[in-house]
Design an enzyme around this catalytic site. Structure first.
Site, PDB file in Angstrom:
ATOM      1  N   GLY A   2      42.584   4.387  22.616  1.00 20.85           N
ATOM      2  CA  GLY A   2      42.461   2.994  22.171  1.00 20.85           C
ATOM      3  C   GLY A   2      42.101   2.018  23.274  1.00 20.85           C
ATOM      4  N   LYS A  10      45.620   6.692  11.788  1.00 18.93           N
ATOM      5  CA  LYS A  10      46.857   6.028  12.229  1.00 18.93           C
ATOM      6  C   LYS A  10      47.375   5.148  11.083  1.00 18.93           C
ATOM      7  CE  LYS A  10      45.273   6.606  16.903  1.00 18.93           C
ATOM      8  NZ  LYS A  10      45.243   6.170  18.293  1.00 18.93           N
ATOM      9  N   HIS A  44      51.624  13.662  18.496  1.00 18.45           N
ATOM     10  CA  HIS A  44      50.683  12.616  18.930  1.00 18.45           C
ATOM     11  C   HIS A  44      51.368  11.716  19.963  1.00 18.45           C
ATOM     12  CE1 HIS A  44      48.090   9.117  18.938  1.00 18.45           C
ATOM     13  NE2 HIS A  44      47.135   9.954  18.534  1.00 18.45           N
ATOM     14  N   GLU A  91      44.587  14.634  24.524  1.00 16.30           N
ATOM     15  CA  GLU A  91      44.376  13.197  24.430  1.00 16.30           C
ATOM     16  C   GLU A  91      45.088  12.512  25.601  1.00 16.30           C
ATOM     17  OE1 GLU A  91      43.438  11.910  20.157  1.00 16.30           O
ATOM     18  OE2 GLU A  91      45.600  12.030  20.276  1.00 16.30           O
ATOM     19  N   ASN A 145      41.861  10.500  12.814  1.00 12.52           N
ATOM     20  CA  ASN A 145      43.253  10.056  12.748  1.00 12.52           C
ATOM     21  C   ASN A 145      43.218   8.565  12.436  1.00 12.52           C
ATOM     22  OD1 ASN A 145      45.879   9.319  13.089  1.00 12.52           O
ATOM     23  ND2 ASN A 145      46.010   9.828  15.282  1.00 12.52           N
ATOM     24  N   GLU A 155      51.481   8.656  20.311  1.00 12.17           N
ATOM     25  CA  GLU A 155      52.216   7.507  19.764  1.00 12.17           C
ATOM     26  C   GLU A 155      53.584   7.934  19.235  1.00 12.17           C
ATOM     27  OE1 GLU A 155      48.872   6.254  17.428  1.00 12.17           O
ATOM     28  OE2 GLU A 155      47.875   5.776  19.319  1.00 12.17           O
ATOM     29  N   SER A 160      39.187   7.332  22.837  1.00  9.50           N
ATOM     30  CA  SER A 160      37.984   6.485  22.913  1.00  9.50           C
ATOM     31  C   SER A 160      36.690   7.269  22.697  1.00  9.50           C
ATOM     32  CB  SER A 160      37.954   5.703  24.237  1.00  9.50           C
ATOM     33  OG  SER A 160      39.069   4.844  24.317  1.00  9.50           O
TER      34      SER A 160
END
Ligand code: 13P
Length: 262
Positions: free
Chosen positions: A177, A11, A100, A171, A9, A102, A217
């Site tokens: 991150g 992003k 996702h 996730e 991904n 985000e 991560s």
């Protein structure tokens, strides 16, 4: 047998001009990976939608999958800023991410919207990586499975063919991150519960064939241990997917631990 899937991904990273070189380098590096790409393991790249036609041309006949990071709720219409699943298909995509963290937490996407995106993607024949995961405060309050099950519940009522097009990515938001991955035991515990929920709600067949990716991560240093867990069937990788050397090492380290065919 569940074929391991390694999904990148990207992003909102990378210039379009970086796409071709990434694909060339990754393909060369994966020659040294155990097993055959596309058969023993699969690789999926999800760039910004602006990169997809360049990515399609760069991939050419290579057995590398590519897809979008999100997808619109209808084939076409007055939906400014959205990307049609039919157009994704037209560009050669077979996949899209949905839900996702985000999208859920920065852009307030609800389960209802994630369902609508999933349905539209499936209707066009796209495969869907449904992302789920709890926030740190939810984990601390012991609500992880409650949160994950609520996010999974959009799948209730889907038929066997639809379910065969779904991959779930766990996730945990606190691991995305941050450099702090879930431990292999933490990941396995949630993945196992997801498969159990599937068996109860959607049937044993769907549960056994479901691929559950871990994301948050992931890096070359933790790939082997995480993929060594029984219910971890691959990864959804952010930061470590941006460099072909690092991403190929995630794949190689993971595969060396879980021999093809296991
Ligand atoms: P990182 O690998 O950068 O933690 O991101 C994970 C992720 O969000 C993939 O979708």
């Amino acid at each position: 047998m569940r074929v391991p899937l390694f999904a990148a991904n990207w992003k909102m990273n990378k210039a379009v001009a970086e796409t071709a070189e990434f694909v060339t380098q990754l393909s060369e590096l994966l020659v040294a990976a155990p097993g055959t790409l596309g058969t023993d393991y699969e690789v999926l790249i999800c760039p910004q939608s602006t990169h997809l036609s360049t990515l399609a041309a760069s991939v050419g006949n290579r057995p590398i999958e590519f897809g979008a990071q999100n997808c619109g709720t209808a084939k076409s219409g007055a939906f400014t800023g959205e990307v049609s699943p039919a157009v994704l298909k037209e560009l050669g995509c077979n996949w899209t991410l949905v839900g996702h963290s985000e999208r859920r937490h920065i852009y307030q996407e609800t389960d209802a919207l994630v369902l609508s995106r999933t349905r539209a993607a499936l209707a066009e024949g796209l495969r869907v990586v449904l992302c789920v995961g709890e926030k740190l405060e939810e984990r601390r309050a012991d609500q992880t499975m409650q949160v994950v099950q609520a996010q999974l519940s959009i799948l209730k009522g889907m038929n066997a063919s639809e379910l065969s097009h779904i991959v779930v990515a766990y996730e945990p938001v606190w691991a995305i991150g941050t450099g702090e991955n879930a431990s292999p035991e933490q990941a396995q515990a949630v993945h196992h519960s997801i498969r159990k929920w599937y068996a109860t709600e959607l049937g044993d067949k769907a549960a056994n064939s479901l691929r559950i990716l871990y994301g948050g991560s992931v890096k070359p240093e933790n790939a082997a241990q995480l993929l060594g867990e029984a219910d971890v069937d691959g990864f959804l990788v952010g930061g470590a997917s941006l460099d072909p050397v690092v991403f190929s090492n995630v794949i190689k380290n993971g595969l060396e631990f879980r021999a093809p065919g296991v």
